[in-house]
Design an enzyme around this catalytic site. Structure first.
Site, PDB file in Angstrom:
ATOM      1  N   GLY A 195      -3.099   4.436   6.889  1.00 18.74           N
ATOM      2  CA  GLY A 195      -4.178   4.130   7.832  1.00 18.74           C
ATOM      3  C   GLY A 195      -3.927   2.828   8.563  1.00 18.74           C
ATOM      4  N   ARG A 242       0.857   9.653   7.419  1.00 22.29           N
ATOM      5  CA  ARG A 242       0.801   9.573   5.962  1.00 22.29           C
ATOM      6  C   ARG A 242       1.871  10.412   5.269  1.00 22.29           C
ATOM      7  NH1 ARG A 242      -3.663   6.962   4.190  1.00 22.29           N
ATOM      8  NH2 ARG A 242      -5.371   6.649   5.666  1.00 22.29           N
ATOM      9  N   LYS A 244      -0.020  -3.799   3.229  1.00 21.93           N
ATOM     10  CA  LYS A 244      -1.071  -3.493   4.200  1.00 21.93           C
ATOM     11  C   LYS A 244      -2.063  -2.523   3.590  1.00 21.93           C
ATOM     12  CE  LYS A 244      -1.090   0.102   5.963  1.00 21.93           C
ATOM     13  NZ  LYS A 244      -1.838   1.404   5.818  1.00 21.93           N
ATOM     14  N   THR A 245      -3.326  -2.869   3.545  1.00 18.88           N
ATOM     15  CA  THR A 245      -4.410  -1.931   3.292  1.00 18.88           C
ATOM     16  C   THR A 245      -5.730  -2.670   3.393  1.00 18.88           C
ATOM     17  OG1 THR A 245      -5.524  -0.500   1.685  1.00 18.88           O
ATOM     18  CG2 THR A 245      -4.103  -2.201   0.782  1.00 18.88           C
ATOM     19  N   ASP A 273      -8.335  -1.767   2.011  1.00 16.72           N
ATOM     20  CA  ASP A 273      -9.018  -1.643   0.724  1.00 16.72           C
ATOM     21  C   ASP A 273      -8.822  -2.871  -0.162  1.00 16.72           C
ATOM     22  OD1 ASP A 273      -9.723   0.833   1.599  1.00 16.72           O
ATOM     23  OD2 ASP A 273      -8.623   1.958   0.080  1.00 16.72           O
TER      24      ASP A 273
END
Length: 575
Positions: free
Chosen positions: A99, A163, A218-219, A221
């Site tokens: 994402g 993805r 990278k995220t 979350d």
């Protein structure tokens, strides 16, 4: 970066053209900002040396599957005191995976500009639409004009993302063919846990053709962390601030209109880092932390009562309004629900492996799906009682298709709406007993894709840029199978320490599509962390009082522009 006064053109046609054009003054102004550079890199890419004092064990299966990469040591980048010689021209590839996260374009900018400073003949090749671009050899040459156009902007649309997982020999062979055809000296993979897992296997399988591989954390979350080494991934701060802006607006509405309970679901599949940060930014009346629910072994009905008790308590004070934060992946932390998820995912994966595509599990009717699950050997009577006791919307949600990696797609389940309905049912019972006498008006909201597509904060602009520079430094020093990182992010940029974290020690075995696979382990909220302990001290006050915090929109000028995640600062202050 100083604010500039904007003037309107005198010509009406020019003014109309500007007003109706695709460009905005904010984005145009952002492009003029040049991110600050770690002092380590002022004289060039620097040198690497072992970083001692950290114990990084490698799982046995990782040693077996990644024999070369698993030998990597933790390293740090230090300044090169000598005038760096111009290196031979390099071809470097970069791919954005998973994402989008604010700051990704600055990773590209940092990598590109570091490569150009080292040797203007260096070439950066961007793979299109994520890992699939490597598999199919779809790419473009990254230019200075492209970098200038996208610097400090949100999204991943310079190259696109995807993805796709490089999870079999055929895909790996196609990646090797692509890298050989392009004569890549290095490949930088920007992504989360699955993407950096790809990085480890790519590094292992491409060292013989001379292609080094470096991952970038990278995220949004926030769950790609390495204690003491990588405090947070890039994109987390920007997304949290975008969500906090929206929740802060609802706080203002609550205090003004005095009649709505706002149930807010925040992105964060396997960890509650976003919910924790947004709570500190906004001071909600109820904050659910999945990791705490897991440790307390609460049922979904316990969670409902936890929310309802605050609603009742505030109603007794004449306050029929409030804000509630719910992490997207809360179902994973409710033990009885998570057991259903694990079993259902296993049953689905097993059935689909044996069925023809037109007969896959999700082509069956809901009734046939339930019957199939009920007849499976791993399904117990207790599982059926729990399942049948859930609201119909949640029952159907648990049976939704899994993603390409076999993961349950929490974003597709309206957990906040389900909990809202269950709380309403419970309050009706409390009203019948004379306990609850308030008015329960509600609104439900989901904040996810809007946050990951926001403009990056100044922190993420600088962070992403320096991660790109660190990646080039690691490539220039000849290493592979590492994740670029910056240590001590809570300090000023002048004190950030670029490091290379070996990927193999970050891995563990996890069930995917009914099989155990080697993947990078997610980091959940530490209930012993100073930040979480401070939350437990504050939230009782937030529950009954109106201590709402309204952070406002992301700032790129002035003193507020240099803010950092509150959780990052709190955890660092306590050390």
């Amino acid at each position: 970066m100083e604010a500039k006064t904007t003037t309107q053109p005198d010509d009406p046609k020019t003014l109309i053209s500007e007003l109706l054009g695709d460009e905005t003054p904010v984005r145009a102004e952002r492009r003029t900002y040049q991110p600050a550079l770690c002092p380590v890199f002022h004289q060039g890419p620097g040198l690497t040396r072992p970083l001692l004092g950290y114990d990084l064990d490698v799982f046995k299966t990782a040693k077996e599957q990644l024999p070369f990469v698993s030998q990597n040591q933790l390293i740090e980048v230090i300044p090169d005191q000598n005038t760096p010689a111009k290196n031979k021209p390099r071809n470097i590839g970069i791919v954005l995976s998973g994402g989008p996260a604010p700051g990704g374009h600055n990773v590209i900018a940092g990598l590109f500009e570091a490569a150009q400073r080292a040797n203007p003949a260096n070439r950066l090749i961007g793979f299109l639409a994520g890992p699939k671009g490597i598999i199919t050899n779809k790419h473009t040459l990254v230019t200075g004009e492209m970098v200038a156009e996208y610097k400090n902007s949100g999204g991943f649309h310079m190259l696109g993302t995807g993805r796709d997982k490089i999870d079999n020999a055929e895909k790996m062979d196609k990646c090797r063919q692509t890298c050989q055809a392009l004569q890549l000296d290095g490949l930088v993979v920007v992504g989360g846990d699955d993407s950096n897992t790809n990085s480890a296997f790519l590094a292992e399988n491409m060292r013989d053709i001379g292609t080094q591989v470096i991952g970038i954390p990278k995220t949004i979350d926030g769950d790609l962390q390495v204690p003491g080494l990588c405090q947070i991934p890039f994109g987390y701060h920007s997304a949290c601030m975008a969500f906090a802006t929206e929740i802060g607006n609802l706080n203002s509405d609550c205090k003004s209109d005095l009649k709505y309970w706002h149930f807010n679901r925040l992105m964060g599949r396997s960890a509650s880092h976003i919910a924790l940060e947004v709570a500190f930014q906004t001071h909600p009346n109820v904050i659910l932390i999945g990791e705490e629910i897991d440790e307390s072994d609460l049922t979904i009905h316990n969670v409902v009562r936890l929310i309802a008790d605050v609603v009742v308590q505030r109603a007794q004070m004449g306050k029929n309004y409030g804000t509630i934060l719910i992490p997207e992946g809360i179902l994973e932390f409710i033990h009885e629900i998570n057991m259903l998820l694990i079993k259902i995912s296993h049953i689905i994966a097993t059935y689909n492996r044996e069925a023809h595509e037109e007969e896959s599990f999700h082509k069956l009717s809901f009734e046939d799906q339930v019957q199939l699950i009920d007849n499976n050997d791993i399904w117990r009577d207790y599982d059926s009682r729990v399942f049948l006791g859930l609201p119909p919307e949640l029952q159907r949600g648990l049976l939704l298709p899994r993603d390409a990696h076999g993961n349950f797609q929490y974003a597709q389940v309206n957990t906040e709406r389900i909990l809202l309905g269950m709380v309403a049912t419970y309050l009706r019972k409390q009203r019948a007993k004379g306990i609850y006498k308030g008015v329960f008006r509600t609104q439900n909201h989901y904040y996810g894709y809007d946050g990951r597509g926001t403009f990056p904060t100044k922190f993420d602009c600088d962070y992403g840029y320096n991660l790109g520079v660190t990646a080039f430094s690691l490539l220039a020093n000849g290493v592979t199978g590492y994740m670029a990182a910056l240590k001590d992010l809570h300090k000023p940029i002048a004190a950030w320490q670029p490091i290379g974290i070996p990927l193999a020690p970050l891995m563990h075995l996890e069930e995917r599509k009914g099989r155990l696979e080697l993947v990078i382990e997610k980091q959940i909220v530490d209930l012993e962390s100073p930040a979480f302990k401070l939350l437990t001290r504050e939230r009782d006050k937030w529950a009954t009082g109106d201590h709402y915090r309204i952070p406002g929109p992301i700032q790129f000028n002035g003193p507020c522009a240099d803010s950092k995640p509150i959780t990052l600062i709190l955890n660092a202050l306590a050390k």
